[in-house]
Enzyme design. Structure first.
Site, PDB file in Angstrom:
ATOM      1  N   HIS A 120      44.142  31.168  50.530  1.00  0.00           N
ATOM      2  CA  HIS A 120      42.705  30.348  50.197  1.00  0.00           C
ATOM      3  C   HIS A 120      41.961  29.995  51.516  1.00  0.00           C
ATOM      4  O   HIS A 120      40.903  29.629  51.388  1.00  0.00           O
ATOM      5  CB  HIS A 120      43.309  29.353  49.345  1.00  0.00           C
ATOM      6  CG  HIS A 120      43.574  29.752  48.006  1.00  0.00           C
ATOM      7  ND1 HIS A 120      43.051  30.789  47.072  1.00  0.00           N
ATOM      8  CD2 HIS A 120      44.789  29.485  47.288  1.00  0.00           C
ATOM      9  CE1 HIS A 120      43.699  30.742  46.175  1.00  0.00           C
ATOM     10  NE2 HIS A 120      44.794  30.139  46.214  1.00  0.00           N
ATOM     11  N   ASP A 157      49.075  37.802  44.287  1.00  0.00           N
ATOM     12  CA  ASP A 157      49.167  36.359  43.874  1.00  0.00           C
ATOM     13  C   ASP A 157      48.360  36.269  42.580  1.00  0.00           C
ATOM     14  O   ASP A 157      47.580  36.893  42.394  1.00  0.00           O
ATOM     15  CB  ASP A 157      48.612  35.310  44.882  1.00  0.00           C
ATOM     16  CG  ASP A 157      48.883  33.885  44.619  1.00  0.00           C
ATOM     17  OD1 ASP A 157      49.848  33.411  45.456  1.00  0.00           O
ATOM     18  OD2 ASP A 157      48.158  33.306  44.067  1.00  0.00           O
ATOM     19  N   HIS A 159      46.493  33.828  41.842  1.00  0.00           N
ATOM     20  CA  HIS A 159      45.052  33.407  42.377  1.00  0.00           C
ATOM     21  C   HIS A 159      44.456  34.240  43.190  1.00  0.00           C
ATOM     22  O   HIS A 159      44.863  34.674  43.938  1.00  0.00           O
ATOM     23  CB  HIS A 159      45.169  31.988  43.163  1.00  0.00           C
ATOM     24  CG  HIS A 159      45.865  30.886  42.100  1.00  0.00           C
ATOM     25  ND1 HIS A 159      47.354  30.920  42.451  1.00  0.00           N
ATOM     26  CD2 HIS A 159      45.362  30.118  41.430  1.00  0.00           C
ATOM     27  CE1 HIS A 159      47.604  29.617  41.883  1.00  0.00           C
ATOM     28  NE2 HIS A 159      46.670  29.326  41.051  1.00  0.00           N
ATOM     29  N   ASP A 238      53.714  33.550  41.855  1.00  0.00           N
ATOM     30  CA  ASP A 238      53.174  32.528  40.871  1.00  0.00           C
ATOM     31  C   ASP A 238      52.608  33.416  39.797  1.00  0.00           C
ATOM     32  O   ASP A 238      52.372  32.924  38.723  1.00  0.00           O
ATOM     33  CB  ASP A 238      52.314  31.450  41.604  1.00  0.00           C
ATOM     34  CG  ASP A 238      51.225  32.064  42.280  1.00  0.00           C
ATOM     35  OD1 ASP A 238      51.212  33.162  42.665  1.00  0.00           O
ATOM     36  OD2 ASP A 238      50.546  31.128  42.886  1.00  0.00           O
TER      37      ASP A 238
END
Length: 301
Positions: A120, A157, A159, A238
């Site tokens: 990120h 991931d 995200h 995740d």
């Protein structure tokens, strides 16, 4: 990042303990991560941003010594303490050291069990538990320092890797392939900002067989056409069905299958060269089991 935060030291403890229990620790080459040089981090990050993080770290140390707080919030989700700067340097350094070792032929591939995560972190902003974008730094390093012509980044991931996209979008020497839950934090990735991005947003509760179809029908043609000389993985666990950070439905066998498909591409085009870096994964048992599956696939065990 403070008591009760999901991005916690126990994550690496869970991975390490699983390696000990299964015997993987005895058969894999384990190395300590050096600190990255700032000049290498600045291949992917703005130098003023890097300097600001260093300055914030020094300020936290001064305030803590004077009886002040031990943490400083960077954003609502992300905090720094007196050790964050050093940890971030070593996390990026792990990716760079692994890149050197794999390109030199010392290792066929490597997994970097690092904190903090990175995908990120944009060119000039920390967010989402991330400070330096470990995978993007390593990809830029392989291109600049080792003169590779084409590198691929794979991100699984839960995200979207908005920071990696921000750093690599428009660089024709890099191809980024990802899937991620959408709509979901960081609320990006619905559209590809450049031709070298291959984003596949998926709905909550998407399961492994649907993800495998995406890998085969969307990722593979792009990777085979691109013919990367090296592959980097943002390995976020995740997306496991038992991780409450997201709502995707992958299990350990899916991570092993995805890793095997990436290895197949690497064998054909990249001399087997893969560097994988830990991103998300916040439920300890699923994280440890998923990393084990990933490692076994990487090491053909």
């Amino acid at each position: 990042m403070g008591a009760g935060h999901p991005e916690c030291p126990e994550r690496l403890d869970a991975i390490h303990n699983r390696m000990l229990i299964t015997g993987l620790a005895d058969v894999l080459d384990q190395r300590e991560a050096p600190a990255a040089a700032l000049a290498d981090i600045e291949l992917a990050h703005d130098r003023w941003y890097v300097a600001s993080l260093r300055g914030m770290s020094e300020r936290i140390a001064e305030e803590k010594a004077a009886g002040g707080p031990a943490h400083a919030q960077v954003d609502p989700d992300t905090a720094m303490n007196v050790w964050t700067w050093t940890a971030a340097l070593h996390a990026a350094g792990a990716a760079l050291s692994a890149t050197d070792a794999v390109i030199a032929g010392e290792l066929e591939n490597a997994f970097c069990a690092v904190r903090p995560p990175g995908h990120h972190a944009t060119h000039a902003k920390s967010m989402g538990f991330c400070f330096f974008n470990n995978v993007a730094v390593a990809a830029k390093y392989a291109l600049k320092r080792h003169n590779l012509k084409r590198v691929a980044v794979i991100d699984f991931d839960v995200h979207h890797g908005n920071g990696t996209e921000d750093i690599l979008a428009g660089d024709e020497r890099a191809l980024m392939c990802s899937f991620f839950q959408s709509p979901f934090y960081p609320y990006s990735g619905e559209r590809d900002p450049a031709a070298n991005m291959c984003n596949v947003p998926v709905a909550a509760y998407t399961r492994g067989m649907d993800i495998r179809e995406i890998v085969d029908l969307v990722w593979m043609p792009r990777l085979e056409a691109f013919k990367p000389e090296m592959i980097f993985i943002s390995a976020g666990f995740d997306s496991h069905r038992d991780d409450e950070m997201g709502q995707l439905g992958l299990v350990e066998a899916d991570f092993a299958w995805i890793t095997a498909r990436i290895k197949d591409v690497a064998r054909r085009f990249s001399k087997g060269r893969i560097v994988s870096c830990l991103e998300g994964g916040y439920a300890m048992t699923p994280l440890a089991l998923s990393v084990e599956a990933h490692l076994r696939a990487l090491a053909d065990l």
